[in-house]
Design an enzyme around this catalytic site. Structure first.
Site, PDB file in Angstrom:
ATOM      1  CG  ASP A 191      51.080  39.856  39.196  1.00 51.67           C
ATOM      2  OD1 ASP A 191      52.097  39.384  38.658  1.00 51.67           O
ATOM      3  OD2 ASP A 191      50.435  40.808  38.711  1.00 51.67           O
ATOM      4  CG  ASN A 199      40.914  32.117  36.945  1.00 52.68           C
ATOM      5  OD1 ASN A 199      40.951  31.104  37.632  1.00 52.68           O
ATOM      6  ND2 ASN A 199      41.016  33.323  37.449  1.00 52.68           N
ATOM      7  CG  HIS A 204      36.590  31.117  38.188  1.00 55.18           C
ATOM      8  ND1 HIS A 204      37.416  32.216  38.253  1.00 55.18           N
ATOM      9  CD2 HIS A 204      35.641  31.425  37.263  1.00 55.18           C
ATOM     10  CE1 HIS A 204      37.002  33.145  37.416  1.00 55.18           C
ATOM     11  NE2 HIS A 204      35.913  32.689  36.805  1.00 55.18           N
ATOM     12  CG  ASP A 208      39.400  29.159  43.577  1.00 56.64           C
ATOM     13  OD1 ASP A 208      39.781  30.296  43.227  1.00 56.64           O
ATOM     14  OD2 ASP A 208      38.211  28.876  43.821  1.00 56.64           O
ATOM     15  CD  GLU A 234      46.021  38.076  39.164  1.00 58.08           C
ATOM     16  OE1 GLU A 234      46.269  38.626  38.085  1.00 58.08           O
ATOM     17  OE2 GLU A 234      44.917  38.180  39.744  1.00 58.08           O
TER      18      GLU A 234
END
Length: 328
Positions: A191, A199, A204, A208, A234
């Site tokens: 991760d 974020n 966001h 992304d 993630e």
């Protein structure tokens, strides 16, 4: 009343067909050529009758068509060829929208042996060409729609790698293969470090973009047979068939390096990203792939305890303990 005369009435009859009809003799010379064929080829019946078909139309698939015509005459049996087997015989244009993805008219062809007048021997072969373009367009569009539907059912919408459902199915399959074949199987769970902070800082949309770029960088490092998917949020998962623990750790560290090598670009901003990766392998006696996931996840959190941006491996307690590899 005038008697039926095939030589006169047959050409008149077939001229009304909304299909191409032509007849050749055993030397492949044209003896009948209907209006459809004349319109599509630009050559009238007067121009082609009595002449060798393949001299008139050198673009025809001569080797294939000669074999087809000769076998129909020899076996005295009709034959059918669909557009799916051979898209076209003649490269005829069509009047459908080009958005249908069809270049030339798709054709279904029927080959029929014909006896000579007053003879029991086959002396001619007729060929009827039906326009199958509409059906081909519908079939092509249906196949594309089904393919898109299948891909969407197994693909993560954001990163375009496998989703968790398909990833789990592939885990089960690869685990079973490793059990049966006693082959190697490595699993990497990783991760992104401090992703919540990314974020919070970049929004966001920024998060992304990071996930998409990470997926791209990792995918470029993997083999065709490797299975890469988004496990959730993630967190990502990679299956490496025919790979031992040492190989899995090497791949994991290459991934770690690729992720943190350069910041991710988001608009005019650069986002530094790193990852923590846990590695395990299949060991004889494991009850299922869930055990591999658990071990890789434990190794991942060992990385977190060792400062992140590193690789750690873990085997079942009976085999080995976690072996962190910290990269500074």
């Amino acid at each position: 009343m005038t008697a039926w005369n095939p030589a006169v009435h047959l050409p008149e009859l077939v001229d009304f067909f909304d299909a191409g009809v032509f007849i050749v003799d055993l030397e492949h010379r044209v003896v009948l050529w209907n209006k459809f064929m004349a319109q599509k080829t630009g050559r009238s019946a007067a121009e082609v009758i009595g002449k060798p078909l393949f001299e008139l139309f050198p673009d025809l698939p001569q080797k294939w068509l000669e074999k087809k015509l000769d076998s129909v005459a020899t076996l005295k049996n009709y034959s059918f060829t669909s557009w799916e087997q051979r898209p076209w015989l003649f490269q005829f244009s069509h009047n459908r929208p080009m958005t249908g993805g069809i270049d030339y008219m798709r054709q279904n062809c029927v080959f029929v042996p014909l006896k000579g007048p007053g003879s029991e021997e086959v002396e001619f072969v007729s060929v009827t060409i039906f326009d199958a373009t509409d059906n081909a367009i519908y079939q092509t569009q249906l196949a594309e729609a089904l393919k898109t539907l299948e891909e969407s059912s197994i693909t993560d919408g954001l990163t375009k790698i496998f989703n968790r459902r398909h990833l789990t199915e592939r885990m089960n399959g690869e685990f079973s293969r490793a059990v049966r074949g006693k082959t190697g199987l490595a699993l990497i769970m990783f991760d992104l470090d401090h992703f919540k902070k990314i974020n919070d800082t970049y929004g966001h949309l920024g998060g992304d973009e990071v996930l998409k770029e990470v997926a791209k960088r990792v995918k470029d490092l993997l083999r065709t047979q490797d299975v890469f998917g988004r496990y959730g949020g993630e967190e990502f998962c990679i299956l490496l068939p025919d790979t031992n623990l040492e190989g899995g750790v090497i791949v994991a560290d290459r991934i770690r390096s690729a992720i943190c090598a350069e910041p991710m670009q988001f608009g005019n901003q650069q986002i530094p990203v790193s990852a923590s990766l846990g590695v395990t392998i299949y060991v004889h006696g494991m009850p299922g792939h869930e055990t591999m996931v658990q071990l890789a996840d434990e190794a991942l959190y060992e990385c977190k305890r060792n400062g992140r941006n590193c690789v750690s491996s873990k085997l079942p307690e009976a085999s080995a303990t976690a072996t962190p590899i910290v990269i500074t």
